[in-house]
Motif scaffolding. Structure first.
Motif, PDB file in Angstrom:
ATOM      1  N   LYS A 180      25.458 -11.274  31.698  1.00 51.15           N
ATOM      2  CA  LYS A 180      26.298 -10.184  31.531  1.00 51.15           C
ATOM      3  C   LYS A 180      26.132  -9.200  30.391  1.00 51.15           C
ATOM      4  N   SER A 181      25.319  -9.756  29.333  1.00 55.10           N
ATOM      5  CA  SER A 181      24.799  -8.707  28.176  1.00 55.10           C
ATOM      6  C   SER A 181      23.675  -7.893  29.058  1.00 55.10           C
ATOM      7  N   ILE A 182      22.746  -8.187  29.920  1.00 58.58           N
ATOM      8  CA  ILE A 182      21.736  -7.336  30.515  1.00 58.58           C
ATOM      9  C   ILE A 182      22.429  -6.311  31.206  1.00 58.58           C
ATOM     10  N   GLN A 183      23.761  -6.964  31.994  1.00 53.60           N
ATOM     11  CA  GLN A 183      24.449  -5.787  32.951  1.00 53.60           C
ATOM     12  C   GLN A 183      25.169  -4.789  31.909  1.00 53.60           C
ATOM     13  N   LEU A 184      25.800  -5.278  30.516  1.00 51.44           N
ATOM     14  CA  LEU A 184      26.457  -4.202  29.633  1.00 51.44           C
ATOM     15  C   LEU A 184      25.071  -3.200  29.293  1.00 51.44           C
ATOM     16  N   ILE A 185      24.044  -3.625  29.064  1.00 51.75           N
ATOM     17  CA  ILE A 185      22.837  -2.781  28.552  1.00 51.75           C
ATOM     18  C   ILE A 185      22.622  -1.780  29.938  1.00 51.75           C
ATOM     19  N   THR A 186      22.809  -2.133  31.181  1.00 53.37           N
ATOM     20  CA  THR A 186      22.368  -1.223  32.273  1.00 53.37           C
ATOM     21  C   THR A 186      23.440  -0.161  32.355  1.00 53.37           C
ATOM     22  N   ASP A 187      24.850  -0.824  32.150  1.00 51.01           N
ATOM     23  CA  ASP A 187      25.859   0.137  32.068  1.00 51.01           C
ATOM     24  C   ASP A 187      25.790   1.061  30.883  1.00 51.01           C
ATOM     25  N   GLY A 188      25.217   0.753  29.711  1.00 52.08           N
ATOM     26  CA  GLY A 188      25.057   1.579  28.836  1.00 52.08           C
ATOM     27  C   GLY A 188      24.002   2.854  29.094  1.00 52.08           C
ATOM     28  N   ILE A 189      23.012   2.377  29.834  1.00 52.14           N
ATOM     29  CA  ILE A 189      21.945   3.460  30.131  1.00 52.14           C
ATOM     30  C   ILE A 189      22.902   4.345  31.202  1.00 52.14           C
ATOM     31  N   GLN A 190      23.497   3.835  31.938  1.00 49.68           N
ATOM     32  CA  GLN A 190      24.053   4.936  33.048  1.00 49.68           C
ATOM     33  C   GLN A 190      25.022   5.774  32.120  1.00 49.68           C
ATOM     34  N   ASP A 191      25.883   5.124  31.101  1.00 49.70           N
ATOM     35  CA  ASP A 191      26.650   6.101  30.202  1.00 49.70           C
ATOM     36  C   ASP A 191      25.810   7.245  29.411  1.00 49.70           C
ATOM     37  N   ILE A 192      24.709   6.981  28.828  1.00 47.13           N
ATOM     38  CA  ILE A 192      23.827   7.607  28.193  1.00 47.13           C
ATOM     39  C   ILE A 192      23.402   8.856  29.345  1.00 47.13           C
ATOM     40  N   LYS A 193      23.069   8.418  30.357  1.00 45.84           N
ATOM     41  CA  LYS A 193      22.349   9.580  31.196  1.00 45.84           C
ATOM     42  C   LYS A 193      23.478  10.391  31.659  1.00 45.84           C
ATOM     43  N   ALA A 194      24.853   9.880  31.721  1.00 43.44           N
ATOM     44  CA  ALA A 194      25.963  10.707  32.050  1.00 43.44           C
ATOM     45  C   ALA A 194      26.424  11.615  31.181  1.00 43.44           C
ATOM     46  N   ALA A 195      26.137  11.488  29.861  1.00 42.12           N
ATOM     47  CA  ALA A 195      26.625  12.390  28.886  1.00 42.12           C
ATOM     48  C   ALA A 195      26.380  13.630  28.628  1.00 42.12           C
ATOM     49  N   SER A 196      27.340  14.428  28.583  1.00 43.35           N
ATOM     50  CA  SER A 196      26.813  15.720  28.449  1.00 43.35           C
ATOM     51  C   SER A 196      26.127  16.248  27.232  1.00 43.35           C
ATOM     52  N   PRO A 197      25.162  17.137  27.264  1.00 41.12           N
ATOM     53  CA  PRO A 197      24.524  17.845  26.044  1.00 41.12           C
ATOM     54  C   PRO A 197      25.515  18.158  24.899  1.00 41.12           C
ATOM     55  N   ALA A 198      26.601  18.431  25.125  1.00 44.29           N
ATOM     56  CA  ALA A 198      27.764  18.854  24.109  1.00 44.29           C
ATOM     57  C   ALA A 198      28.171  17.572  23.322  1.00 44.29           C
ATOM     58  N   GLY A 199      27.970  16.493  24.000  1.00 43.11           N
ATOM     59  CA  GLY A 199      28.252  15.006  23.391  1.00 43.11           C
ATOM     60  C   GLY A 199      27.117  14.327  22.781  1.00 43.11           C
ATOM     61  N   THR A 200      25.899  15.220  22.405  1.00 42.04           N
ATOM     62  CA  THR A 200      24.847  14.482  21.862  1.00 42.04           C
ATOM     63  C   THR A 200      25.011  14.163  20.262  1.00 42.04           C
ATOM     64  N   PRO A 201      24.938  13.128  19.680  1.00 42.52           N
ATOM     65  CA  PRO A 201      25.347  12.886  18.591  1.00 42.52           C
ATOM     66  C   PRO A 201      24.402  13.536  17.402  1.00 42.52           C
ATOM     67  N   ALA A 202      23.134  13.675  17.833  1.00 46.17           N
ATOM     68  CA  ALA A 202      22.137  14.533  16.771  1.00 46.17           C
ATOM     69  C   ALA A 202      22.094  13.613  15.475  1.00 46.17           C
ATOM     70  N   GLN A 203      22.498  14.154  14.402  1.00 37.55           N
ATOM     71  CA  GLN A 203      22.296  13.514  12.895  1.00 37.55           C
ATOM     72  C   GLN A 203      23.129  12.501  12.879  1.00 37.55           C
ATOM     73  N   ALA A 204      24.361  12.548  13.621  1.00 32.16           N
ATOM     74  CA  ALA A 204      25.205  11.311  13.453  1.00 32.16           C
ATOM     75  C   ALA A 204      24.454   9.934  14.049  1.00 32.16           C
ATOM     76  N   ASP A 205      23.534  10.123  14.933  1.00 35.75           N
ATOM     77  CA  ASP A 205      22.632   9.031  15.196  1.00 35.75           C
ATOM     78  C   ASP A 205      21.528   8.897  14.500  1.00 35.75           C
ATOM     79  N   VAL A 206      21.602   7.715  13.763  1.00 35.83           N
ATOM     80  CA  VAL A 206      20.452   7.478  12.636  1.00 35.83           C
ATOM     81  C   VAL A 206      19.398   6.795  13.178  1.00 35.83           C
ATOM     82  N   ILE A 207      19.178   6.462  14.603  1.00 36.45           N
ATOM     83  CA  ILE A 207      18.055   5.766  15.040  1.00 36.45           C
ATOM     84  C   ILE A 207      17.094   6.753  15.814  1.00 36.45           C
TER      85      ILE A 207
END
Length: 370
Positions: A41-68
């Motif tokens: 289930k954790s690996i599936q959670l990560i797969t879902d996270g990848i899909q969320d990242i890819k679907a995010a619009s450029p306007a939603g990119t966190p930039a400096q708020a993303d410390v990684i």
């Protein structure tokens, strides 16, 4: 990140809550699930996270708020795939080949690959030179605002790890530790005898800027150095093992050499020293009688004091490297295989914890441990 932490919980405790976890007061005593189920289930959670990242619009990119990764979606996806690969390699001895093959194919089809050279997952939250706000690894093990820490005064390497570095003519030894009277000295793990030769004053401490002419050293560079979540060299060692097992394409030798190079660069070893090291028969992967063993041993040396949890998990999974047992172990084969459920869990969710059976640290294995 949730997938990462749930798998880490399984690595420590085996069965844990998942579906009913993190639901606030909805489930006061969340039901436990098998470690295997939580992993999947954790690996599936990560797969879902990848899909969320890819679907995010450029306007939603966190930039400096993303410390990684400062909003770099490609690096986040590579990071996610690398975490999944680590979770799949945990299962190398668990007779779960069909599942592993399916998930590897999903990673390949996704297409972003894994973290490679120069692509470490490092957290830079904005550390400050004040107590409680420094890099926690630095502040706990080297210096705080009051000066030298207790851990820096007392933590020492084992004789075994010193001998391993020396037998390989490994230049990382000098970047991590300080010699004593011209030689590197370690301790015997679990030694019940009080012996002067193993006192702190007679054994090698960690090297940092103070011991390195005020220049950044291997592990300890500055109070605001980034925290290592998953290094490029760990990722490359994972790829080396996966390639050696035939799970992914590419040359295991190429991944392996790149992993050692990245480790040494992080620890400030020079390129000529790296080249000399990689040419040794005792280091090259092609000369190894057991290539997986050599990969794991080099990974252990590279992750020394950076990600010891991973080294412990690799040892439980493969038996490599052949680390001598504690001198105070109850028997020669008594090794820590897991942690017991915390007392806080026993007090608040005891009925569920009791249903999981034996949680003894030297007899109860986590699900992937052969």
């Amino acid at each position: 990140m949730q997938g990462w932490h749930f798998m880490r919980l399984v690595d420590l405790y085996n069965n844990v809550p998942f579906e009913e976890a993190l639901q606030g007061t909805q489930f006061i005593t969340p039901t436990y699930e098998s470690g295997k189920s939580v992993y999947e289930k954790s690996i599936q959670l990560i797969t879902d996270g990848i899909q969320d990242i890819k679907a995010a619009s450029p306007a939603g990119t966190p930039a400096q708020a993303d410390v990684i990764f400062a909003g770099n979606k490609t690096l986040w996806t590579k990071f996610a795939n690398t975490i999944k690969l680590r979770g799949l390699l945990r299962q190398s001895e668990a007779n779960n080949e069909a599942y592993i093959k399916t998930e590897i194919e999903r990673i390949v089809q996704e297409g972003s690959g894994f973290l490679n050279a120069g692509e470490s997952a490092l957290a830079r939250p904005g550390y400050l030179n004040t107590n409680g706000k420094m890099n926690p690894f630095w502040e706990s093990n080297y210096r705080n605002a009051g000066g030298q820490t207790t851990n820096h005064l007392s933590i020492r390497p084992t004789v075994y790890v010193i001998n391993k570095y020396e037998s390989l003519n490994d230049p990382r030894l000098d970047k991590i530790y300080v010699p004593v009277k011209g030689a590197y000295k370690g301790v015997l793990f679990g030694n019940p005898q009080v012996e002067d030769q193993y006192n702190a004053s007679n054994t090698s401490a960690f090297r940092g800027p103070v011991e390195n002419d005020n220049k950044p050293a291997g592990l300890f560079k500055s109070f605001d150095q980034p925290s290592v979540l998953l290094s490029s060299f760990e990722s490359l060692f994972l790829q080396a093992e996966a390639a050696q097992r035939g799970w992914i394409g590419g040359s295991s030798q190429t991944y392996y050499q790149a992993a050692i190079q990245e480790s040494m660069k992080y620890l400030t070893v020079t390129q000529p020293e790296i080249n000399t090291y990689l040419q040794q028969t005792s280091v090259t992967l092609t000369s190894a009688a057991n290539p997986v063993q050599r990969i794991i041993e080099q990974k252990w040396l590279a992750l020394n004091s950076i990600s010891s949890m991973e080294a412990w998990s690799d040892f439980r999974r493969t038996g490599f490297p052949d680390i001598p047992n504690s001198l105070q172990a109850p028997s020669s084969d008594a090794r820590p295989l897991r942690l017991m459920y915390p007392e806080s869990e026993r007090q608040t969710n005891g009925a569920q914890a009791d249903k999981q059976g034996n949680d003894d640290i030297i007899t109860a294995k986590v699900w992937w441990n052969p």
